[in-house]
Design a protein around this motif. Sequence first.
Motif, PDB file in Angstrom:
ATOM      1  N   ARG A  61       6.817  -3.647  21.211  1.00 10.99           N
ATOM      2  CA  ARG A  61       6.564  -4.988  21.113  1.00 10.99           C
ATOM      3  C   ARG A  61       7.689  -5.803  20.779  1.00 10.99           C
ATOM      4  O   ARG A  61       7.776  -6.875  21.220  1.00 10.99           O
ATOM      5  CB  ARG A  61       5.765  -5.057  19.611  1.00 10.99           C
ATOM      6  N   GLN A  62       8.880  -5.167  20.123  1.00  5.69           N
ATOM      7  CA  GLN A  62      10.105  -5.868  20.024  1.00  5.69           C
ATOM      8  C   GLN A  62      10.925  -5.714  21.299  1.00  5.69           C
ATOM      9  O   GLN A  62      12.236  -6.207  20.933  1.00  5.69           O
ATOM     10  CB  GLN A  62      10.816  -5.117  18.735  1.00  5.69           C
ATOM     11  N   LYS A  63      10.587  -4.936  22.088  1.00  5.98           N
ATOM     12  CA  LYS A  63      11.439  -4.647  23.404  1.00  5.98           C
ATOM     13  C   LYS A  63      12.790  -4.218  22.848  1.00  5.98           C
ATOM     14  O   LYS A  63      13.775  -4.441  23.540  1.00  5.98           O
ATOM     15  CB  LYS A  63      11.593  -6.016  24.218  1.00  5.98           C
ATOM     16  N   MET A  64      12.713  -3.229  22.073  1.00 13.01           N
ATOM     17  CA  MET A  64      13.716  -2.499  21.530  1.00 13.01           C
ATOM     18  C   MET A  64      14.044  -0.997  22.461  1.00 13.01           C
ATOM     19  O   MET A  64      13.185  -0.414  22.589  1.00 13.01           O
ATOM     20  CB  MET A  64      13.851  -2.113  20.085  1.00 13.01           C
ATOM     21  N   PRO A  65      15.361  -0.712  22.801  1.00 13.32           N
ATOM     22  CA  PRO A  65      15.539   0.592  23.522  1.00 13.32           C
ATOM     23  C   PRO A  65      15.554   1.695  22.258  1.00 13.32           C
ATOM     24  O   PRO A  65      15.827   1.474  21.048  1.00 13.32           O
ATOM     25  CB  PRO A  65      16.817   0.445  23.872  1.00 13.32           C
ATOM     26  N   VAL A  66      15.149   2.935  22.681  1.00 15.75           N
ATOM     27  CA  VAL A  66      14.883   3.865  21.967  1.00 15.75           C
ATOM     28  C   VAL A  66      15.023   5.110  22.594  1.00 15.75           C
ATOM     29  O   VAL A  66      14.694   5.286  23.770  1.00 15.75           O
ATOM     30  CB  VAL A  66      13.245   4.165  21.218  1.00 15.75           C
ATOM     31  N   CYS A  67      15.882   6.057  21.825  1.00 13.67           N
ATOM     32  CA  CYS A  67      16.159   7.314  22.580  1.00 13.67           C
ATOM     33  C   CYS A  67      15.920   8.399  21.649  1.00 13.67           C
ATOM     34  O   CYS A  67      15.913   8.229  20.342  1.00 13.67           O
ATOM     35  CB  CYS A  67      17.608   7.543  22.879  1.00 13.67           C
ATOM     36  N   ILE A  68      15.698   9.664  22.192  1.00 14.63           N
ATOM     37  CA  ILE A  68      15.624  10.763  21.436  1.00 14.63           C
ATOM     38  C   ILE A  68      16.408  11.833  21.783  1.00 14.63           C
ATOM     39  O   ILE A  68      16.811  12.013  23.108  1.00 14.63           O
ATOM     40  CB  ILE A  68      14.070  11.616  21.473  1.00 14.63           C
ATOM     41  N   CYS A 128      18.591   1.921  20.378  1.00 14.12           N
ATOM     42  CA  CYS A 128      19.622   2.662  21.004  1.00 14.12           C
ATOM     43  C   CYS A 128      19.663   3.070  22.599  1.00 14.12           C
ATOM     44  O   CYS A 128      18.486   3.715  22.996  1.00 14.12           O
ATOM     45  CB  CYS A 128      20.024   3.999  20.101  1.00 14.12           C
ATOM     46  N   ASN A 129      20.343   2.643  23.321  1.00 13.88           N
ATOM     47  CA  ASN A 129      19.888   2.895  24.843  1.00 13.88           C
ATOM     48  C   ASN A 129      20.567   4.182  25.101  1.00 13.88           C
ATOM     49  O   ASN A 129      21.294   4.899  24.580  1.00 13.88           O
ATOM     50  CB  ASN A 129      20.331   1.904  25.707  1.00 13.88           C
ATOM     51  N   HIS A 130      20.475   4.581  26.490  1.00 10.79           N
ATOM     52  CA  HIS A 130      21.037   5.803  26.842  1.00 10.79           C
ATOM     53  C   HIS A 130      22.352   6.072  26.659  1.00 10.79           C
ATOM     54  O   HIS A 130      23.023   7.120  26.085  1.00 10.79           O
ATOM     55  CB  HIS A 130      20.474   6.212  28.263  1.00 10.79           C
ATOM     56  N   GLN A 131      23.060   4.972  27.174  1.00 12.45           N
ATOM     57  CA  GLN A 131      24.602   5.337  27.102  1.00 12.45           C
ATOM     58  C   GLN A 131      25.079   5.030  25.684  1.00 12.45           C
ATOM     59  O   GLN A 131      25.884   6.121  25.472  1.00 12.45           O
ATOM     60  CB  GLN A 131      25.162   3.653  27.791  1.00 12.45           C
ATOM     61  N   SER A 132      24.439   4.540  24.456  1.00  5.81           N
ATOM     62  CA  SER A 132      25.072   4.553  23.324  1.00  5.81           C
ATOM     63  C   SER A 132      24.337   5.978  22.819  1.00  5.81           C
ATOM     64  O   SER A 132      25.190   6.411  21.937  1.00  5.81           O
ATOM     65  CB  SER A 132      24.245   3.432  22.537  1.00  5.81           C
ATOM     66  N   SER A 133      23.452   6.458  23.253  1.00  2.00           N
ATOM     67  CA  SER A 133      23.120   7.696  22.610  1.00  2.00           C
ATOM     68  C   SER A 133      24.005   8.905  23.176  1.00  2.00           C
ATOM     69  O   SER A 133      24.211   9.877  22.415  1.00  2.00           O
ATOM     70  CB  SER A 133      21.578   8.253  23.161  1.00  2.00           C
ATOM     71  N   LYS A 134      24.416   8.591  24.521  1.00  2.00           N
ATOM     72  CA  LYS A 134      25.731   9.730  24.713  1.00  2.00           C
ATOM     73  C   LYS A 134      26.827   9.729  23.713  1.00  2.00           C
ATOM     74  O   LYS A 134      27.523  10.741  23.518  1.00  2.00           O
ATOM     75  CB  LYS A 134      26.053   9.356  26.149  1.00  2.00           C
ATOM     76  N   MET A 135      27.470   8.355  23.270  1.00  2.00           N
ATOM     77  CA  MET A 135      28.231   8.618  22.379  1.00  2.00           C
ATOM     78  C   MET A 135      27.874   9.006  20.885  1.00  2.00           C
ATOM     79  O   MET A 135      28.760   9.736  20.462  1.00  2.00           O
ATOM     80  CB  MET A 135      28.737   7.086  22.065  1.00  2.00           C
ATOM     81  N   VAL A 136      26.653   8.908  20.616  1.00  2.00           N
ATOM     82  CA  VAL A 136      26.130   9.444  19.423  1.00  2.00           C
ATOM     83  C   VAL A 136      26.279  11.128  19.514  1.00  2.00           C
ATOM     84  O   VAL A 136      26.515  11.757  18.821  1.00  2.00           O
ATOM     85  CB  VAL A 136      24.714   9.044  19.027  1.00  2.00           C
ATOM     86  N   ALA A 137      25.683  11.559  20.662  1.00  2.00           N
ATOM     87  CA  ALA A 137      25.829  13.057  20.982  1.00  2.00           C
ATOM     88  C   ALA A 137      27.295  13.578  20.918  1.00  2.00           C
ATOM     89  O   ALA A 137      27.031  14.752  20.265  1.00  2.00           O
ATOM     90  CB  ALA A 137      25.078  13.104  22.483  1.00  2.00           C
ATOM     91  N   ASP A 138      28.262  12.797  21.562  1.00  2.00           N
ATOM     92  CA  ASP A 138      29.642  13.305  21.570  1.00  2.00           C
ATOM     93  C   ASP A 138      29.953  13.207  19.969  1.00  2.00           C
ATOM     94  O   ASP A 138      30.572  14.190  19.672  1.00  2.00           O
ATOM     95  CB  ASP A 138      30.260  12.307  22.354  1.00  2.00           C
ATOM     96  N   ARG A 139      29.624  12.408  19.290  1.00  2.00           N
ATOM     97  CA  ARG A 139      29.894  12.324  17.947  1.00  2.00           C
ATOM     98  C   ARG A 139      29.571  13.608  17.146  1.00  2.00           C
ATOM     99  O   ARG A 139      30.064  14.311  16.302  1.00  2.00           O
ATOM    100  CB  ARG A 139      29.776  11.117  17.216  1.00  2.00           C
ATOM    101  N   ILE A 140      27.876  13.675  17.432  1.00  3.59           N
ATOM    102  CA  ILE A 140      27.544  14.996  16.484  1.00  3.59           C
ATOM    103  C   ILE A 140      28.045  16.179  17.086  1.00  3.59           C
ATOM    104  O   ILE A 140      28.331  17.169  16.291  1.00  3.59           O
ATOM    105  CB  ILE A 140      25.975  14.959  16.950  1.00  3.59           C
ATOM    106  N   HIS A 141      28.442  16.447  18.309  1.00  9.45           N
ATOM    107  CA  HIS A 141      28.866  17.597  18.827  1.00  9.45           C
ATOM    108  C   HIS A 141      30.183  17.691  18.131  1.00  9.45           C
ATOM    109  O   HIS A 141      30.696  18.936  17.872  1.00  9.45           O
ATOM    110  CB  HIS A 141      29.227  17.538  20.456  1.00  9.45           C
ATOM    111  N   HIS A 142      31.105  16.775  18.020  1.00 10.47           N
ATOM    112  CA  HIS A 142      32.504  16.967  17.753  1.00 10.47           C
ATOM    113  C   HIS A 142      32.383  17.307  16.094  1.00 10.47           C
ATOM    114  O   HIS A 142      33.232  18.184  15.600  1.00 10.47           O
ATOM    115  CB  HIS A 142      33.193  15.652  17.951  1.00 10.47           C
ATOM    116  N   GLN A 143      31.591  16.695  15.444  1.00 12.91           N
ATOM    117  CA  GLN A 143      31.408  16.889  13.875  1.00 12.91           C
ATOM    118  C   GLN A 143      30.975  18.310  13.738  1.00 12.91           C
ATOM    119  O   GLN A 143      31.459  18.932  12.688  1.00 12.91           O
ATOM    120  CB  GLN A 143      30.378  15.849  13.401  1.00 12.91           C
ATOM    121  N   ILE A 144      29.865  18.722  14.088  1.00 11.44           N
ATOM    122  CA  ILE A 144      29.414  20.222  14.194  1.00 11.44           C
ATOM    123  C   ILE A 144      30.444  21.260  14.512  1.00 11.44           C
ATOM    124  O   ILE A 144      30.744  22.264  13.764  1.00 11.44           O
ATOM    125  CB  ILE A 144      27.991  20.468  14.945  1.00 11.44           C
TER     126      ILE A 144
END
Length: 167
Positions: A45-52, A104-120
């Motif tokens: 409805r809100q036309k928001m990007p979502v990633c898992i 969060c679009n796919h490109q932004s989710s890649k940045m999140v994934a990188d941040r998670i990887h480095h933190q762990i």
Amino acid sequence: MSLNESMLSSNSHSALSGIYDPLTDLYNRNLFIQVSNALLRISIRQKMPVCIAMISLDRFDEMESSETDIVVKASANLLKQVTRDSDVLSHFDKDKFALLLYNCNHQSSKMVADRIHHQIQDHIEFHNQPVSISIGLAEFDNSLSERLENLSDQLVEDALHAMTHYH
């Protein structure tokens, strides 16, 4: 405390234990799917990007049971720190976490994934070695919304198929 208060407290605790993972205090798999389906419908409805993002702890089968609990708890606590309040985090399976990234679009989710990887990798160890993870990302396709009843099931499956080892 009256008997009614005691019963209410007991019922509340048992109800919560059914929706939260007892090891991590994160949403369990069932609640994650329910909440994700609701948020995916809102995103249409809100036309928001979502990633898992599906996050898997590598070498999990090499760990003893007591070690797995420690690594899973530490990972959950770290993931809580690096995710946004609008994200939905779940202990999805014994060695997996699911993270719904709203707006969060796919490109932004890649940045999140990188941040998670480095933190762990920087903060969690197993046998004096950094814990490694694999992460799969999938962006919600609004065109699927008419055909699927449980929208998050397909998104989770897509993220699992996209799993990439981070090192």
